[in-house]
Design a protein around this motif. Structure first.
Motif, PDB file in Angstrom:
ATOM      1  N   UNK A 213      -1.060   3.488 -13.985  1.00  0.00           N
ATOM      2  CA  UNK A 213      -0.350   3.008 -12.787  1.00  0.00           C
ATOM      3  C   UNK A 213      -1.050   1.795 -12.179  1.00  0.00           C
ATOM      4  N   UNK A 214      -2.382   1.824 -12.152  1.00  0.00           N
ATOM      5  CA  UNK A 214      -3.140   0.700 -11.594  1.00  0.00           C
ATOM      6  C   UNK A 214      -2.975  -0.543 -12.447  1.00  0.00           C
ATOM      7  N   UNK A 215      -3.070  -0.383 -13.768  1.00  0.00           N
ATOM      8  CA  UNK A 215      -2.972  -1.536 -14.659  1.00  0.00           C
ATOM      9  C   UNK A 215      -1.563  -2.118 -14.680  1.00  0.00           C
ATOM     10  N   UNK A 216      -0.555  -1.251 -14.659  1.00  0.00           N
ATOM     11  CA  UNK A 216       0.822  -1.757 -14.724  1.00  0.00           C
ATOM     12  C   UNK A 216       1.204  -2.551 -13.485  1.00  0.00           C
ATOM     13  N   UNK A 217       0.577  -2.262 -12.367  1.00  0.00           N
ATOM     14  CA  UNK A 217       0.884  -2.984 -11.125  1.00  0.00           C
ATOM     15  C   UNK A 217      -0.134  -4.068 -10.802  1.00  0.00           C
ATOM     16  N   UNK A 218      -1.215  -4.158 -11.574  1.00  0.00           N
ATOM     17  CA  UNK A 218      -2.190  -5.213 -11.362  1.00  0.00           C
ATOM     18  C   UNK A 218      -2.998  -5.073 -10.088  1.00  0.00           C
ATOM     19  N   UNK A 219      -3.284  -3.852  -9.653  1.00  0.00           N
ATOM     20  CA  UNK A 219      -4.070  -3.654  -8.427  1.00  0.00           C
ATOM     21  C   UNK A 219      -5.543  -3.917  -8.717  1.00  0.00           C
ATOM     22  N   UNK A 220      -6.202  -4.561  -7.773  1.00  0.00           N
ATOM     23  CA  UNK A 220      -7.625  -4.881  -7.932  1.00  0.00           C
ATOM     24  C   UNK A 220      -8.509  -4.174  -6.914  1.00  0.00           C
ATOM     25  N   UNK A 221      -7.942  -3.678  -5.834  1.00  0.00           N
ATOM     26  CA  UNK A 221      -8.717  -2.954  -4.826  1.00  0.00           C
ATOM     27  C   UNK A 221      -8.023  -1.612  -4.590  1.00  0.00           C
ATOM     28  N   UNK A 222      -8.650  -0.544  -5.057  1.00  0.00           N
ATOM     29  CA  UNK A 222      -8.017   0.778  -5.058  1.00  0.00           C
ATOM     30  C   UNK A 222      -8.807   1.703  -4.139  1.00  0.00           C
ATOM     31  N   UNK A 223      -8.113   2.474  -3.322  1.00  0.00           N
ATOM     32  CA  UNK A 223      -8.757   3.473  -2.471  1.00  0.00           C
ATOM     33  C   UNK A 223      -8.314   4.857  -2.907  1.00  0.00           C
TER      34      UNK A 223
ATOM     35  N   UNK B 281      -1.062  10.098   4.170  1.00  0.00           N
ATOM     36  CA  UNK B 281      -1.715   8.946   3.552  1.00  0.00           C
ATOM     37  C   UNK B 281      -2.325   8.087   4.657  1.00  0.00           C
ATOM     38  N   UNK B 282      -3.632   7.858   4.584  1.00  0.00           N
ATOM     39  CA  UNK B 282      -4.344   7.121   5.627  1.00  0.00           C
ATOM     40  C   UNK B 282      -4.312   5.626   5.301  1.00  0.00           C
ATOM     41  N   UNK B 283      -3.209   5.001   5.663  1.00  0.00           N
ATOM     42  CA  UNK B 283      -3.084   3.566   5.394  1.00  0.00           C
ATOM     43  C   UNK B 283      -4.015   2.733   6.256  1.00  0.00           C
ATOM     44  N   UNK B 284      -4.336   3.208   7.453  1.00  0.00           N
ATOM     45  CA  UNK B 284      -5.216   2.456   8.349  1.00  0.00           C
ATOM     46  C   UNK B 284      -6.613   2.340   7.749  1.00  0.00           C
ATOM     47  N   UNK B 285      -7.177   3.450   7.272  1.00  0.00           N
ATOM     48  CA  UNK B 285      -8.505   3.408   6.660  1.00  0.00           C
ATOM     49  C   UNK B 285      -8.495   2.565   5.393  1.00  0.00           C
ATOM     50  N   UNK B 286      -7.409   2.625   4.622  1.00  0.00           N
ATOM     51  CA  UNK B 286      -7.329   1.823   3.402  1.00  0.00           C
ATOM     52  C   UNK B 286      -7.274   0.338   3.710  1.00  0.00           C
ATOM     53  N   UNK B 287      -6.600  -0.031   4.789  1.00  0.00           N
ATOM     54  CA  UNK B 287      -6.515  -1.444   5.146  1.00  0.00           C
ATOM     55  C   UNK B 287      -7.862  -1.994   5.600  1.00  0.00           C
TER      56      UNK B 287
ATOM     57  N   UNK C   7       4.719   2.984   5.061  1.00  0.00           N
ATOM     58  CA  UNK C   7       5.312   1.711   5.474  1.00  0.00           C
ATOM     59  C   UNK C   7       4.507   0.495   5.052  1.00  0.00           C
ATOM     60  N   UNK C   8       3.260   0.667   4.603  1.00  0.00           N
ATOM     61  CA  UNK C   8       2.413  -0.506   4.360  1.00  0.00           C
ATOM     62  C   UNK C   8       1.984  -0.665   2.904  1.00  0.00           C
ATOM     63  N   UNK C   9       1.484   0.407   2.290  1.00  0.00           N
ATOM     64  CA  UNK C   9       0.864   0.301   0.977  1.00  0.00           C
ATOM     65  C   UNK C   9       1.545   1.227  -0.025  1.00  0.00           C
ATOM     66  N   UNK C  10       1.558   0.830  -1.313  1.00  0.00           N
ATOM     67  CA  UNK C  10       2.070   1.749  -2.353  1.00  0.00           C
ATOM     68  C   UNK C  10       1.112   2.917  -2.555  1.00  0.00           C
ATOM     69  N   UNK C  11       1.667   4.080  -2.861  1.00  0.00           N
ATOM     70  CA  UNK C  11       0.876   5.312  -2.943  1.00  0.00           C
ATOM     71  C   UNK C  11       1.203   6.040  -4.248  1.00  0.00           C
ATOM     72  N   UNK C  12       0.169   6.565  -4.880  1.00  0.00           N
ATOM     73  CA  UNK C  12       0.323   7.457  -6.022  1.00  0.00           C
ATOM     74  C   UNK C  12      -0.218   8.828  -5.615  1.00  0.00           C
TER      75      UNK C  12
END
Length: 546
Positions: free
Chosen positions: A50-60, A124-130, A149-154
């Motif tokens: 999932x990370x590679x297919x979407x090209x994410x570089x900063x993962x929490x 999902x703690x989007x605030x801490x991830x941001x 509302x802010x970040x994609x989640x798995x």
């Protein structure tokens, strides 16, 4: 033997010796982990893909408290998987293309662990991830599956082991009649076992079982679960694996009002019937308390669930229509000590995910904590809300309130809405607390007061209106801030008081000129204490202790 009289303030700090912290225990001794293959339980291959297919570089990575023991192992497995995948993609052609200086160099992937969440671990703690400038979040364990509302989640539910033979034996003993309609459901960590369970039951002759599947819909009759058709769901018994939350028990008990709710404990390997009628009676008893209260605290228990801002605005409008005063408060994770700091608030309204909508009664909160649906049911009669309000379906909450308001029309409005502010206060309908039978005079603090201004205070001469106004209202005082009644300020003015440290030994008075006049002995001199980090304190600038 009497205690000697103190002449100075007592010493507020001591000089103890600090023992070095114990060495961290091994993973085998730590109960906060799941036994088994990390790659299988935490689905690391699916996560890496999932990370590679979407090209994410900063993962929490977000872990609940009970899974923190595995967090570092999961992080290492993911890092190894990402590096191995990058090596496989680094072919000779890729190496030649990388010589092109015009091609941007791929950034290094970073993985962060969120060890503590701002609100509930199910959200999902989007605030801490941001704070870490994250591109995505991988959420582990039990989840409310509220839309973000802010970040994609798995979501990785971390499948827990289950003794199917013991479960089937307990099910057969509970439902000996093989034609009994039963809904098979469970907490998310056990949901992967439901298809196998149903196949085993069908092979033994059960003909009316329905195995739920996970869906991302908190407004479903069973939150985030597929269900039988609405016209027949009430005829089904519910067999739930693992102890459900309070909000889910209330929801399932409403669905099984004419049948039964059976709860299977995987640890004890036994099934018990849930008697939630008393819980429902206690929840409905809170509606009388809501009607008799005048000061409400709207408690924000999420910053990521969709539609929570719209729900807050709807609640503020609803309370203002019924002349109730509301205050917006956010305190992070709920506990009795935090809410007790706001003693003037009579009822708290939680705006959070469906799992945190109903606060467990065993937590002994200082004031009652209710849901937005309960407030609507208490103030407007409940015609505009359904049973899904127990668990905080915010998307449907505003829709149901709008439909209710449209159905009422102008003829259904309260007569007090257009009353003139100079009407006699005796014409207001009396409000009684049905639990105590007593008259509540403060049930509607936002009624326009029939008063005359007694004291007015403004920070600057010629300012726009009075910043703080105290008005006479029959026998008491009403405090107004910015031309608005403030019951909290009134409570602060009349009931709250505070004295600083050393007040038992030194009294302060003021003379006619407003200067302080000390009576009694002065307090002790403040001395500099320890400083530094926990593993090495510095004392008296020379002595260091670890």
């Amino acid at each position: 033997m009497t205690q000697p009289e103190l002449t100075t303030a007592p010493v507020l700090s001591s000089n103890p010796t600090y023992e070095p912290a114990a060495a961290p225990s091994s993973h085998a001794e730590n109960p906060s982990h799941i036994s088994g293959d990390i790659s299988t339980i935490y689905e690391t291959e699916r996560t890496v893909a999932w990370i590679l297919s979407n090209g994410y570089t900063c993962i929490t990575l977000q872990f609940p408290d009970e899974l923190l023991g595995d967090s570092t192992r999961v992080e290492r497995v993911l890092q190894d998987g990402l590096r191995d995948a990058d090596r496989k993609l680094s072919t000779i052609e890729d190496g030649v293309e990388s010589l092109d200086i015009a091609k941007p160099v791929p950034s290094e992937r970073k993985v962060y662990i969120l060890a503590d969440t701002s609100y509930g671990s199910c959200c999902v703690d989007e605030i801490a991830a941001e704070h870490a400038a994250a591109d995505c979040i991988v959420h582990y364990g039990r989840a409310c599956l509220s839309p973000t509302t802010r970040l994609p989640v798995l979501h990785v539910f971390t499948t827990l082991p289950l003794d199917l033979q013991a479960l089937i034996s307990s099910f057969v003993a509970t439902f000996p009649d093989k034609s009994t309609p039963v809904i098979l459901t469970s907490s998310l960590p056990y949901s992967a076992h439901l298809p196998t369970l149903q196949e085993s039951l069908v092979s033994q002759g059960y003909t009316a079982t329905f195995a739920t599947s996970t869906i991302y819909d908190p407004s479903s009759p069973i939150p985030n679960r597929s269900c039988p058709p609405a016209d027949v769901i009430s005829s089904y018994h519910v067999f739930h694996i693992d102890e459900p939350l309070t909000s889910l028990i209330l929801t399932l008990s409403t669905l099984t009002s004419s049948t039964s709710l059976q709860i299977y404990d995987p640890k004890a390997r036994s099934t018990t019937v849930s008697f939630a009628s008393r819980r429902l009676l206690r929840r409905y008893a809170l509606l009388s308390h809501v009607r008799a209260s005048g000061i409400f605290g709207i408690l924000i228990n999420t910053l990521s669930a969709n539609n929570y801002l719209e729900t807050i605005r709807t609640l503020q409008t609803l309370l203002a229509k019924h002349y109730k005063k509301s205050y917006l408060v956010t305190v992070g994770k709920l506990n009795p000590a935090k809410l007790a700091n706001f003693a003037e608030v009579e009822v708290w309204i939680v705006v959070g995910c469906w799992e945190s909508a109903v606060v467990d009664e065993r937590r002994e909160m200082w004031r009652p904590v209710v849901t937005p649906w309960e407030v609507t049911a208490a103030l407007d009669g409940g015609e505009g809300a359904g049973v899904d309000g127990w668990r905080g379906d915010w998307g449907a909450f505003r829709t149901k309130v709008d439909e209710y308001e449209a159905a009422r029309g102008e003829d259904g409005d309260e007569k007090g809405d257009n009353d003139d502010s100079n009407d006699e206060e005796e014409s207001e309908p009396p409000v009684f607390d049905m639990r105590t039978g007593r008259y509540i005079s403060s049930a509607q603090p936002m009624r326009a007061p029939k008063t005359s201004i007694a004291v007015a205070y403004s920070k600057e001469e010629g300012g726009e209106g009075a910043a703080l106004t105290t008005t006479q209202k029959e026998k008491g005082l009403t405090v107004m801030i910015g031309n608005q009644i403030s019951p909290a300020a009134e409570y602060l003015q009349q009931k709250r008081g505070w004295k600083g440290l050393g007040s038992d030994f030194a009294e302060v008075e003021y003379d006619r000129d407003g200067k302080e006049v000390w009576r009694g002995a002065e307090g002790a001199v403040v001395e500099e204490g320890r400083k530094g980090v926990a593993r090495g304190y510095v004392v008296d600038r020379d002595d260091e202790r670890t």
